[in-house]
Design an enzyme around this catalytic site. Sequence first.
Site, PDB file in Angstrom:
ATOM      1  CG  ASP A 104      39.877  32.763 -86.866  1.00  0.00           C
ATOM      2  OD1 ASP A 104      40.168  32.533 -88.042  1.00  0.00           O
ATOM      3  OD2 ASP A 104      39.116  33.680 -86.525  1.00  0.00           O
TER       4      ASP A 104
ATOM      5  CD  GLN B 125      40.254  34.955 -94.379  1.00  0.00           C
ATOM      6  OE1 GLN B 125      39.640  35.329 -95.371  1.00  0.00           O
ATOM      7  NE2 GLN B 125      39.638  34.659 -93.247  1.00  0.00           N
TER       8      GLN B 125
ATOM      9  CD1 TRP C 159      38.332  32.606 -95.540  1.00  0.00           C
ATOM     10  CD2 TRP C 159      39.153  30.600 -96.072  1.00  0.00           C
ATOM     11  NE1 TRP C 159      38.316  31.826 -94.414  1.00  0.00           N
ATOM     12  CE2 TRP C 159      38.809  30.584 -94.705  1.00  0.00           C
ATOM     13  CE3 TRP C 159      39.695  29.446 -96.620  1.00  0.00           C
ATOM     14  CZ2 TRP C 159      38.984  29.455 -93.898  1.00  0.00           C
ATOM     15  CZ3 TRP C 159      39.875  28.325 -95.818  1.00  0.00           C
ATOM     16  CH2 TRP C 159      39.521  28.328 -94.483  1.00  0.00           C
TER      17      TRP C 159
ATOM     18  NE  ARG D 186      32.640  32.260 -82.475  1.00  0.00           N
ATOM     19  CZ  ARG D 186      32.386  32.736 -83.685  1.00  0.00           C
ATOM     20  NH1 ARG D 186      33.208  33.566 -84.268  1.00  0.00           N
ATOM     21  NH2 ARG D 186      31.329  32.352 -84.365  1.00  0.00           N
TER      22      ARG D 186
ATOM     23  CD  GLU E  35      30.922  31.388 -87.618  1.00  0.00           C
ATOM     24  OE1 GLU E  35      30.235  31.460 -86.569  1.00  0.00           O
ATOM     25  OE2 GLU E  35      31.931  32.095 -87.811  1.00  0.00           O
TER      26      GLU E  35
ATOM     27  CE1 TYR F 215      34.806  31.205 -85.093  1.00  0.00           C
ATOM     28  CE2 TYR F 215      36.918  31.791 -84.185  1.00  0.00           C
ATOM     29  CZ  TYR F 215      35.830  32.108 -84.945  1.00  0.00           C
ATOM     30  OH  TYR F 215      35.783  33.331 -85.557  1.00  0.00           O
ATOM     31  CD1 TRP F 216      38.179  28.563 -86.760  1.00  0.00           C
ATOM     32  CD2 TRP F 216      37.996  27.034 -88.371  1.00  0.00           C
ATOM     33  NE1 TRP F 216      37.599  29.174 -87.848  1.00  0.00           N
ATOM     34  CE2 TRP F 216      37.477  28.255 -88.853  1.00  0.00           C
ATOM     35  CE3 TRP F 216      37.973  25.923 -89.220  1.00  0.00           C
ATOM     36  CZ2 TRP F 216      36.949  28.407 -90.140  1.00  0.00           C
ATOM     37  CZ3 TRP F 216      37.453  26.072 -90.498  1.00  0.00           C
ATOM     38  CH2 TRP F 216      36.948  27.293 -90.945  1.00  0.00           C
TER      39      TRP F 216
ATOM     40  N   GLY G  21      42.787  31.196 -91.663  1.00  0.00           N
ATOM     41  CA  GLY G  21      41.334  31.089 -91.812  1.00  0.00           C
ATOM     42  C   GLY G  21      40.746  30.190 -90.734  1.00  0.00           C
TER      43      GLY G  21
ATOM     44  CE1 TYR H 168      33.155  36.567 -88.066  1.00  0.00           C
ATOM     45  CE2 TYR H 168      31.283  35.176 -88.635  1.00  0.00           C
ATOM     46  CZ  TYR H 168      32.461  35.375 -87.947  1.00  0.00           C
ATOM     47  OH  TYR H 168      32.960  34.375 -87.148  1.00  0.00           O
TER      48      TYR H 168
ATOM     49  CD1 TRP I 193      37.473  37.548 -92.989  1.00  0.00           C
ATOM     50  CD2 TRP I 193      35.587  38.727 -92.825  1.00  0.00           C
ATOM     51  NE1 TRP I 193      37.407  38.070 -91.718  1.00  0.00           N
ATOM     52  CE2 TRP I 193      36.264  38.799 -91.593  1.00  0.00           C
ATOM     53  CE3 TRP I 193      34.380  39.401 -92.955  1.00  0.00           C
ATOM     54  CZ2 TRP I 193      35.775  39.497 -90.500  1.00  0.00           C
ATOM     55  CZ3 TRP I 193      33.881  40.107 -91.869  1.00  0.00           C
ATOM     56  CH2 TRP I 193      34.582  40.154 -90.666  1.00  0.00           C
TER      57      TRP I 193
HETATM   58  C1  9WN Z   1      38.737  36.790 -88.216  1.00  0.00           C
HETATM   59  C2  9WN Z   1      34.536  35.539 -91.667  1.00  0.00           C
HETATM   60  C3  9WN Z   1      35.723  34.958 -90.929  1.00  0.00           C
HETATM   61  C4  9WN Z   1      36.260  33.693 -91.610  1.00  0.00           C
HETATM   62  C5  9WN Z   1      37.282  32.967 -90.744  1.00  0.00           C
HETATM   63  C6  9WN Z   1      36.650  32.720 -89.373  1.00  0.00           C
HETATM   64  C7  9WN Z   1      36.233  34.043 -88.741  1.00  0.00           C
HETATM   65  C8  9WN Z   1      37.343  36.203 -88.115  1.00  0.00           C
HETATM   66  C9  9WN Z   1      36.837  36.332 -86.669  1.00  0.00           C
HETATM   67  O1  9WN Z   1      35.304  34.700 -89.584  1.00  0.00           O
HETATM   68  O2  9WN Z   1      37.398  34.837 -88.533  1.00  0.00           O
HETATM   69  O3  9WN Z   1      39.162  36.784 -89.558  1.00  0.00           O
HETATM   70  O4  9WN Z   1      36.418  37.426 -86.306  1.00  0.00           O
HETATM   71  O5  9WN Z   1      36.909  35.359 -85.926  1.00  0.00           O
HETATM   72  O6  9WN Z   1      37.501  32.023 -88.547  1.00  0.00           O
HETATM   73  O7  9WN Z   1      37.660  31.767 -91.357  1.00  0.00           O
HETATM   74  O8  9WN Z   1      36.866  34.027 -92.816  1.00  0.00           O
HETATM   75  O9  9WN Z   1      33.558  34.549 -91.867  1.00  0.00           O
END
Ligand code: 9WN
Length: 439
Positions: A168, A107, A36, A213, A410, A366-367, A166, A30, A34
């Site tokens: 996903d 977000q 949030w 994922r 994470e 993930y979520w 947020g 990442y 981002w």
């Molecule tokens: C898409 C950055 C972000 C968080 C999200 C999380 C994940 C992104 C992804 O990573 O999302 O926005 O590529 O999956 O789900 O909550 O803000 O940490």
Amino acid sequence: MNQQNIEKQARDVLSQNDLGSWTQPASGHYPHQWLWDSCFVAIGLRHIDIERAKEEIRSLLRGQWQNGMLPHILFSEAEGYHAGPWLWRAHVSKNAPAGLQTSGITQPPVIAEAAVRIGEKLPAKERVEWYKEVYPAIAAYHEWLYRNRDPHRTGLVAVVHPWETGLDNTPPWMELLHRYKTIFPWTFVDKAGMTKFIDAFRKDTKHVPADQRMSTRDLYSVYRIVKQLRRNKYDDARIFKKQRILLQDLAFNCILIRANDHLKDMASLCNLALPEFTARACDRGISILEKFWDEDSKEYLSIDYRTKELIHVDSIATFLPLYAGKLPPDRVEELLQHLQNPLKFGSEYTVPTAPVNSKYFKPHCYWQGPVWINMNWLIIDGLRRNNRTKEADELKASTLNLVSGNTMNEYYSPIDGSPAGVSDFSWTAALALDLVREK
Ligand code: 9WN
């Protein structure tokens, strides 16, 4: 639990991910900013370096669109992210900012919370100055949400993409996604054994195992929604006319309702007026949450914007009304029953993002199961403000225990507490630090 160890680890992760005036969620996977994530990071940073915490918020405001939207990603020059600027092409909208590449969606609106948490740490005069500096942008953002994302003035805003929540691949969104057939011939692809071939193109599973994922099929549906949004030039009026899937997301609306309270406090301290639609939402307060309540399951659920029906798939979002405001005591009791029930959310390590008895539950995916520290942080805050100090303290202790025995990942398995997702994750560090420092 070793508080010093948590604080040291948290500082290390935050400084490692610090890119000057903003913080990446995790290096490699990442590498951009981002929305949030930076808000949660600022909440932690305020304990270490208040000026740097302010910078984190200011740097987010660079990305504000002309219509008030705060985009969910502000892109850096780094390459390799699976949903980079080429996917969004945000410049197709006349509202996109010049000189900076952003995504075309938002977000959860945690930014007012972050601004106020920073404000709490400042002497009175500086606090007013700080609020005066950021209030106009945050108020314009809330006003955009109510004006554009609630065209029928229902009092609830809708999200247009799963990434806007947020969370996903949160079960209610995936349920909605699965209700509609895709044009892509997935059944043929599966039968012909071509899924593995398509999987090989995925960039989001370079740093984490694929089973943590979304499925490839879901991910491509999610990309397709971006394509539709782009074709509609990110124009909300067109999107609301044409797009099939729109969600009045429970978590997003709860966070917005709490943020409205913060905005109202900032406005009154600085003698400023609230914008029209936001003022109306502030007056309604948490009463609007009744629309999300399901009397049969005694849970709060998200709403399918098109059919106006509750989506009967539960997720961690059911606890976020606690964070939105002060609920009637019987509602708090009902929620605590779910939270403590071992067949639902009372897993060994709490709080799972989907209940363990859900058809969606997967402990590392993930979520759809893992424990995320930002969700626990929101629930702890909500329990406190609903006078459930004992339960808040218990959840705080278990959250810090989970983090202190592990690396700052994470997310974590709700079954055995094992760390998963990417490591050295910024908001885990920032919010663990905030919990340690909480008075
Ligand atoms: C898409 C950055 C972000 C968080 C999200 C999380 C994940 C992104 C992804 O990573 O999302 O926005 O590529 O999956 O789900 O909550 O803000 O940490």
